[in-house]
Design an enzyme around this catalytic site. Structure first.
Site, PDB file in Angstrom:
ATOM      1  N   ARG A  88      27.325 -38.056  70.700  1.00 17.74           N
ATOM      2  CA  ARG A  88      28.016 -39.259  71.154  1.00 17.74           C
ATOM      3  C   ARG A  88      28.269 -39.116  72.639  1.00 17.74           C
ATOM      4  O   ARG A  88      28.850 -38.127  73.082  1.00 17.74           O
ATOM      5  CB  ARG A  88      29.329 -39.483  70.405  1.00 17.74           C
ATOM      6  CG  ARG A  88      29.829 -40.930  70.572  1.00 17.74           C
ATOM      7  CD  ARG A  88      31.030 -41.248  69.708  1.00 17.74           C
ATOM      8  NE  ARG A  88      30.712 -41.354  68.296  1.00 17.74           N
ATOM      9  CZ  ARG A  88      31.571 -41.768  67.376  1.00 17.74           C
ATOM     10  NH1 ARG A  88      32.790 -42.126  67.731  1.00 17.74           N
ATOM     11  NH2 ARG A  88      31.232 -41.826  66.106  1.00 17.74           N
TER      12      ARG A  88
ATOM     13  N   SER B  35      30.430 -46.085  66.785  1.00 17.57           N
ATOM     14  CA  SER B  35      31.620 -46.500  66.057  1.00 17.57           C
ATOM     15  C   SER B  35      32.531 -47.360  66.935  1.00 17.57           C
ATOM     16  O   SER B  35      32.132 -48.419  67.397  1.00 17.57           O
ATOM     17  CB  SER B  35      32.345 -45.266  65.506  1.00 17.57           C
ATOM     18  OG  SER B  35      33.347 -45.636  64.600  1.00 17.57           O
TER      19      SER B  35
ATOM     20  N   ASP C  17      36.309 -51.619  62.301  1.00 17.78           N
ATOM     21  CA  ASP C  17      35.818 -51.197  63.612  1.00 17.78           C
ATOM     22  C   ASP C  17      34.362 -51.654  63.721  1.00 17.78           C
ATOM     23  O   ASP C  17      33.781 -52.183  62.770  1.00 17.78           O
ATOM     24  CB  ASP C  17      35.998 -49.688  63.806  1.00 17.78           C
ATOM     25  CG  ASP C  17      35.187 -48.848  62.848  1.00 17.78           C
ATOM     26  OD1 ASP C  17      34.727 -49.398  61.820  1.00 17.78           O
ATOM     27  OD2 ASP C  17      35.011 -47.643  63.105  1.00 17.78           O
TER      28      ASP C  17
ATOM     29  N   ASP D 234      31.354 -50.475  63.602  1.00 18.12           N
ATOM     30  CA  ASP D 234      30.300 -50.083  62.654  1.00 18.12           C
ATOM     31  C   ASP D 234      30.776 -50.186  61.210  1.00 18.12           C
ATOM     32  O   ASP D 234      30.081 -49.749  60.290  1.00 18.12           O
ATOM     33  CB  ASP D 234      29.755 -48.686  62.958  1.00 18.12           C
ATOM     34  CG  ASP D 234      30.775 -47.577  62.710  1.00 18.12           C
ATOM     35  OD1 ASP D 234      31.977 -47.836  62.914  1.00 18.12           O
ATOM     36  OD2 ASP D 234      30.372 -46.461  62.333  1.00 18.12           O
TER      37      ASP D 234
ATOM     38  N   THR E 156      39.810 -31.514  59.049  1.00 13.96           N
ATOM     39  CA  THR E 156      39.784 -32.868  59.590  1.00 13.96           C
ATOM     40  C   THR E 156      38.353 -33.392  59.665  1.00 13.96           C
ATOM     41  O   THR E 156      37.453 -32.694  60.112  1.00 13.96           O
ATOM     42  CB  THR E 156      40.391 -32.874  61.007  1.00 13.96           C
ATOM     43  OG1 THR E 156      41.641 -32.200  60.959  1.00 13.96           O
ATOM     44  CG2 THR E 156      40.607 -34.285  61.500  1.00 13.96           C
TER      45      THR E 156
ATOM     46  N   GLU F 229      41.516 -40.310  55.458  1.00 15.01           N
ATOM     47  CA  GLU F 229      42.065 -39.620  56.624  1.00 15.01           C
ATOM     48  C   GLU F 229      42.928 -40.604  57.391  1.00 15.01           C
ATOM     49  O   GLU F 229      42.716 -41.818  57.324  1.00 15.01           O
ATOM     50  CB  GLU F 229      40.962 -39.050  57.506  1.00 15.01           C
ATOM     51  CG  GLU F 229      40.041 -40.079  58.117  1.00 15.01           C
ATOM     52  CD  GLU F 229      38.967 -39.462  59.003  1.00 15.01           C
ATOM     53  OE1 GLU F 229      38.921 -38.227  59.118  1.00 15.01           O
ATOM     54  OE2 GLU F 229      38.171 -40.225  59.572  1.00 15.01           O
TER      55      GLU F 229
ATOM     56  N   LYS G 192      33.484 -42.409  54.894  1.00 10.00           N
ATOM     57  CA  LYS G 192      34.409 -43.538  54.936  1.00 10.00           C
ATOM     58  C   LYS G 192      33.623 -44.844  54.927  1.00 10.00           C
ATOM     59  O   LYS G 192      32.532 -44.928  55.477  1.00 10.00           O
ATOM     60  CB  LYS G 192      35.335 -43.443  56.156  1.00 10.00           C
ATOM     61  CG  LYS G 192      34.656 -43.248  57.489  1.00 10.00           C
ATOM     62  CD  LYS G 192      35.696 -42.972  58.558  1.00 10.00           C
ATOM     63  CE  LYS G 192      35.061 -42.675  59.908  1.00 10.00           C
ATOM     64  NZ  LYS G 192      34.387 -41.356  59.953  1.00 10.00           N
TER      65      LYS G 192
END
Length: 613
Positions: free
Chosen positions: A61, A164, A321, A323, A399, A423, A437
């Protein structure tokens, strides 16, 4: 610039630039680099060529633009060549039999000629050049459709080109393994090594004309679209209520891909179509109406949604969001103000709802022992409280959904049922069809939950209170400090490991007058709760993360961010059922957080910048 070569005076930089000019066939990025060299813009060249983007478990990214530090045609080709070689090493001829899937969002960067669609096409061309079948979506798609396709079609891997909710100039390259979950170590290192060994573009890698006639190319769009909506209907339990519900819901896709897909999800549940925010429903890589295209930012991103809700008399707002893998929810309160639920609060609501629906269709209490829910270690412990009372299993992971997705796959392979995972960063996995997710299915499930509660004359806020009354209040407070000095960060965490004793490991025993009952340090692998003092969760010396448990039911985690110059903290006070003094609990947590900030972070001494309001 002599003979078309860079001569900045920095030999390493010149070598990187000249190799780039030799390999790059995109005239726009070539012209940008040549212009920087001719202008003597050495600092900008260092920003573009100083270091190659690091391929990690989240893939890549970075900003779109020229150079090895940015997302562009050449770095996409180099990354895909490395990924393809690694897949050949892992799967052998199986890769040519099973293939991969490639999806993309709507991001674009006209100055460099980069876009998610072009990057996806180049990635597909690289795979096809090696004889690998590619399922390339013909149009924009939500991120969760890629892991769904990997699982549904039995593929070796998936690539999603998306950044994202990052700022508009960014893009990303997200990778899924054959199990339908994001990659975890050691795959990231293996792929990274393979990228470095395959930097020179292969002869056919630039040839996207093959996409118009290659028998290896398939378009999974219609098939996956049909199968996805058929699959998520297993979470539709109240179709009659959905059909007759008068609840009005607003939805925004925040200039991303989500609009059409959430409309289809509502239709699959026989829910009334949500009102779409006209200014934000169509994909727009400029994200013109928001400062940041991230619904986690709260009310600032939802201003237009609230205005539409007021005009239409809607009481609930759903926001994806760009995406569509995350979901935010807001509800109008009796006083007229809007409440934006935190990710932890939505985790409580959706976890409660998914379990309630499951138990109604599975009344045999003996089966509950095979049910699991997951959340990340920095998220609320509310699922743990529900699990303790209801008798199902709850597990924490590190995480990130890569850990929850992979753990879910392990449990599924043991014939367990994974009902829900979440999360705190508004990410939810309802069921196990998508091992990541998924903001599309979560939106439809939230729509049904809202309609059901409205039929009982109950709001989301009232139901959240009922959950806390039954299972115990869980009050959270999360924030961060900004620090660009890695040495300061290291010294700050080391001080906590040698608290009052430089010679040996010694953690703080209290904070703000509250005793610390347990310490888990996932940088060193220490956990005082374990008999051998060794942490069960994976540890990594490359990132800082310490969790303190307190005698009053408080939990606090301090960790560094893998992608930003932030030191984050996540705190929660877990009260026993029956303690309904919310104001008292909130003050107790506030006092504890203030003590943690002053004693552990020491912001003045360490010159830490507070989170901007």
């Amino acid at each position: 610039m002599e003979n078309g070569l860079s001569s900045t005076g920095d030999s390493k930089l010149d070598q990187a630039i000249n190799q780039w000019l030799q390999f790059d066939k995109n005239p726009q990025t070539v012209a940008l680099v040549q212009g920087l060299v001719e202008d003597g813009a050495v600092e900008e060249l260092r920003r573009c060529f100083g270091s190659r983007m690091e391929f990690g478990t989240a893939g890549l990214r970075a900003a779109m633009g020229p150079g090895i530090s940015c997302m562009n045609d050449l770095t996409i080709i180099q990354t895909t060549q490395g990924f393809c070689k690694y897949l050949e090493h892992c799967f052998g001829e199986g890769l040519k039999e099973r293939g991969v899937v490639v999806g993309f969002d709507a991001r674009a960067h006209p100055p460099s000629g980069g876009s998610s669609k072009r990057f996806a096409s180049l990635a597909a061309a690289v795979f096809i050049s090696r004889g690998v079948p590619v399922h390339l979506f013909c149009d924009i798609t939500p991120t969760p459709f890629v892991p769904f396709a990997v699982s549904h079609l039995g593929l070796c891997a998936g690539v999603m080109v998306t950044a994202s909710h990052n700022p508009k100039q960014d893009n990303g390259y997200k990778v899924y393994w054959e199990n339908g979950a994001q990659i975890v170590p050691p795959h990231d290192k293996g792929i990274s090594v393979a990228i470095e060994a395959n930097l020179e573009p292969w002869p056919e890698s630039w040839d996207i004309t093959c996409l118009s006639h290659s028998p290896l190319l398939k378009d999974p769009y219609q098939n996956i679209h049909t199968e996805y909506y058929r699959t998520i209907q297993q979470h539709c339990h109240h179709r009659d209520i959905n059909k007759s519900s008068e609840v009005k819901i607003v939805h925004t896709s925040v200039h991303g891909v989500g609009h059409a897909f959430v409309q289809s999800a509502f239709k699959a549940f026989d829910l009334r179509p949500p009102y779409a925010v006209e200014e934000q429903k169509d994909p727009d890589p400029e994200f013109p109406t928001v400062k940041y295209p991230n619904p986690e930012e709260g009310k600032g991103v939802l201003t237009l949604s609230f205005a539409l809700a007021e005009r239409e008399g809607a009481t609930v707002v759903l926001a994806n969001d760009p995406d569509a893998d995350r979901l935010a929810i807001a509800e109008k309160q009796k006083g007229g103000q809007w409440r934006v639920f935190s990710g932890n609060e939505l985790g409580a609501l959706l976890g409660w709802w998914v379990y309630r629906c499951w138990i109604q269709t599975n009344p045999d209490q003996s089966t509950v022992k095979s049910v699991y829910m997951l959340s990340s270690t920095v998220s609320s412990k509310i699922l743990r409280a529900i699990a303790l009372k209801e008798g199902f299993h709850f597990e924490e992971t590190l995480t990130g959904f890569k850990w929850m997705g992979n753990r879910a796959r392990e449990l599924l392979d043991q014939n367990k049922m994974v009902l829900f995972a979440f999360e705190e960063a508004i990410g939810y996995m309802c069921g196990s069809a998508v091992l990541d997710k998924d903001g599309v299915s979560a939106a439809a499930i939230a729509g049904e939950m809202t309609s059901y509660l409205a039929a009982k004359n109950t709001t989301l806020s009232q139901q959240l209170t009922a959950i806390y009354e039954e299972y115990g209040y869980h009050i959270t407070k999360n924030s961060y400090f900004i620090c660009h000095d890695q040495e300061v960060i290291r010294a700050m965490f080391d001080r906590l490991r040698h608290y009052g004793n430089q010679e040996e490991v010694s953690y703080p025993r209290q904070c703000g007058g509250v005793a610390i009952t347990a310490v888990r340090d996932l940088t060193t692998g220490y956990d005082s709760n374990q008999a051998d003092n060794k942490a069960v969760l994976p540890s990594s010396p490359n990132s800082q993360m310490i969790t303190f448990s307190f005698s009053n039911g408080g939990v606090a985690t301090m960790r560094t961010s893998g992608t930003e110059p932030k030191i984050k903290y996540y705190t929660e006070l877990c009260a026993a059922p029956g303690n309904s003094d919310v104001k008292g609990l909130q003050k107790e947590l506030d006092d504890l957080v203030n003590a943690i900030v002053e004693d552990f972070f020491q912001p003045q001494k360490n010159n830490l910048l507070s989170k901007p309001e």
